[in-house]
Design a protein around this motif. Structure first.
Motif, PDB file in Angstrom:
ATOM      1  N   HIS A  10       0.827  -1.205   0.000  1.00 37.29           N
ATOM      2  CA  HIS A  10       0.000   0.000   0.000  1.00 37.29           C
ATOM      3  C   HIS A  10       0.861   1.254   0.000  1.00 37.29           C
ATOM      4  O   HIS A  10       1.752   1.415   0.825  1.00 37.29           O
ATOM      5  N   ARG A  15      -5.436   5.308  -3.759  1.00 36.54           N
ATOM      6  CA  ARG A  15      -6.737   4.642  -3.759  1.00 36.54           C
ATOM      7  C   ARG A  15      -6.684   3.217  -3.249  1.00 36.54           C
ATOM      8  O   ARG A  15      -7.709   2.570  -3.102  1.00 36.54           O
ATOM      9  N   HIS A  17      -6.374   2.166  -0.450  1.00 35.18           N
ATOM     10  CA  HIS A  17      -7.059   1.974   0.842  1.00 35.18           C
ATOM     11  C   HIS A  17      -8.430   1.334   0.640  1.00 35.18           C
ATOM     12  O   HIS A  17      -8.971   0.720   1.543  1.00 35.18           O
ATOM     13  N   ARG A  18      -8.959   1.421  -0.581  1.00 31.05           N
ATOM     14  CA  ARG A  18     -10.246   0.781  -0.873  1.00 31.05           C
ATOM     15  C   ARG A  18     -10.137  -0.738  -0.775  1.00 31.05           C
ATOM     16  O   ARG A  18     -11.072  -1.406  -0.349  1.00 31.05           O
ATOM     17  N   LEU A  20      -8.054  -2.324   1.181  1.00 36.25           N
ATOM     18  CA  LEU A  20      -7.975  -2.625   2.619  1.00 36.25           C
ATOM     19  C   LEU A  20      -9.370  -2.624   3.239  1.00 36.25           C
ATOM     20  O   LEU A  20      -9.705  -3.488   4.049  1.00 36.25           O
ATOM     21  N   TRP A  21     -10.174  -1.672   2.844  1.00 35.78           N
ATOM     22  CA  TRP A  21     -11.553  -1.587   3.328  1.00 35.78           C
ATOM     23  C   TRP A  21     -12.324  -2.843   2.926  1.00 35.78           C
ATOM     24  O   TRP A  21     -13.053  -3.438   3.727  1.00 35.78           O
ATOM     25  N   LEU A  22     -12.161  -3.290   1.678  1.00 38.68           N
ATOM     26  CA  LEU A  22     -12.842  -4.484   1.199  1.00 38.68           C
ATOM     27  C   LEU A  22     -12.404  -5.724   1.975  1.00 38.68           C
ATOM     28  O   LEU A  22     -13.234  -6.549   2.376  1.00 38.68           O
ATOM     29  N   GLU A  24     -11.310  -5.869   4.961  1.00 35.10           N
ATOM     30  CA  GLU A  24     -11.908  -5.787   6.300  1.00 35.10           C
ATOM     31  C   GLU A  24     -13.376  -6.195   6.262  1.00 35.10           C
ATOM     32  O   GLU A  24     -13.841  -6.943   7.117  1.00 35.10           O
ATOM     33  N   LEU A  25     -14.107  -5.721   5.271  1.00 31.81           N
ATOM     34  CA  LEU A  25     -15.524  -6.083   5.160  1.00 31.81           C
ATOM     35  C   LEU A  25     -15.716  -7.581   4.955  1.00 31.81           C
ATOM     36  O   LEU A  25     -16.655  -8.175   5.480  1.00 31.81           O
TER      37      LEU A  25
END
Length: 61
Positions: A10, A15, A17-18, A20-22, A24-25
């Motif tokens: 990273h 961008r 970080h999207r 990483l967000w995914l 986590e979800l």
């Protein structure tokens, strides 16, 4: 069944970080390798300049 660890490369202020967000979800395990931009030029470090992406993902057992 063999499981793989996701390694996310990273670049800060990008961008990626999207992803990483995914992850986590989806509650997936991953390791993050963070790269800092040059404070003066805001460019990526030499380690990332070989590619045109700000995100690299690799899968390793």
């Amino acid at each position: 069944m063999e499981y793989y660890m996701i390694h996310v490369h990273h670049l800060e202020k990008s961008r990626s970080h999207r992803i990483l967000w995914l992850l986590e979800l989806l509650e997936l395990a991953y390791e993050i390798h963070v790269y800092q931009r040059d404070p003066k030029t805001q460019q990526a470090p030499e380690a990332l300049k070989s590619g045109s992406s700000t995100l690299g993902v690799e899968f390793a057992p």
